[in-house]
Design a protein around this motif. Sequence first.
Motif, short mmCIF file in Angstrom:
data_model
loop_
_atom_site.label_atom_id
_atom_site.label_comp_id
_atom_site.label_asym_id
_atom_site.label_seq_id
_atom_site.Cartn_x
_atom_site.Cartn_y
_atom_site.Cartn_z
N ASN A 1 47.49 5.15 -8.97
CA ASN A 1 48.91 5.32 -8.34
C ASN A 1 49.65 5.80 -9.47
O ASN A 1 50.92 6.25 -8.98
N ARG A 2 49.39 5.99 -10.78
CA ARG A 2 50.30 6.47 -11.72
C ARG A 2 49.58 7.99 -12.18
O ARG A 2 48.40 8.01 -12.44
N LEU A 3 50.55 8.76 -12.30
CA LEU A 3 50.07 10.15 -12.94
C LEU A 3 49.67 9.88 -14.34
O LEU A 3 48.71 10.59 -14.74
N PHE A 4 50.47 9.30 -15.13
CA PHE A 4 50.03 9.08 -16.61
C PHE A 4 49.40 7.92 -17.02
O PHE A 4 50.27 6.78 -16.78
N PRO A 5 48.32 7.86 -17.50
CA PRO A 5 47.53 6.44 -17.93
C PRO A 5 48.64 6.03 -19.07
O PRO A 5 49.10 6.71 -19.89
N SER B 1 40.57 3.73 -23.66
CA SER B 1 39.54 3.39 -23.30
C SER B 1 38.43 4.54 -22.41
O SER B 1 37.37 4.60 -22.71
N LEU B 2 39.16 5.34 -21.95
CA LEU B 2 38.70 6.49 -21.15
C LEU B 2 38.23 7.61 -22.40
O LEU B 2 36.96 8.13 -22.20
N ARG C 1 44.00 13.31 -16.33
CA ARG C 1 44.98 12.37 -16.96
C ARG C 1 44.96 12.43 -18.18
O ARG C 1 46.05 12.20 -18.93
N VAL C 2 43.94 12.16 -19.00
CA VAL C 2 43.65 11.94 -20.56
C VAL C 2 44.37 13.21 -20.98
O VAL C 2 44.95 13.20 -21.92
N LEU D 1 47.34 13.13 -23.66
CA LEU D 1 47.17 13.67 -24.77
C LEU D 1 48.28 14.73 -25.26
O LEU D 1 48.81 14.80 -26.37
N TRP D 2 48.71 15.46 -24.58
CA TRP D 2 50.02 16.58 -24.72
C TRP D 2 51.08 15.55 -25.14
O TRP D 2 51.72 16.44 -25.82
N THR D 3 51.30 14.39 -24.57
CA THR D 3 52.54 13.84 -24.77
C THR D 3 52.29 12.43 -25.81
O THR D 3 53.55 12.07 -26.37
N CYS D 4 51.34 12.15 -26.29
CA CYS D 4 51.30 10.97 -27.17
C CYS D 4 50.20 11.46 -28.42
O CYS D 4 49.18 11.58 -28.55
#
Length: 63
Positions: free
Chosen positions: A4-8, A15-16, A32-33, A37-40
């Motif tokens: 239910n969340r867009l960003f994990p 984990s993924l 989602r991954v 990754l674009w932001t973290c």
Amino acid sequence: MSQNRLFPTCRETQSLLSEAQDRNLPLLHRVRVRVHLWTCTACTRFSEQIHFLRKAMQRLGKD
């Protein structure tokens, strides 16, 4: 992983990323991954590190 969340979270992403080394992830999880990754930068570094380790282990197996 919470659907239910867009960003994990970082934990979910890491984990993924680990799971992705052994199997293909479903499209939704891959997207989602990638968004995470674009932001973290920390998870991006983690991704690069596990990729490096996998390549190194493959090369060790060839020697």
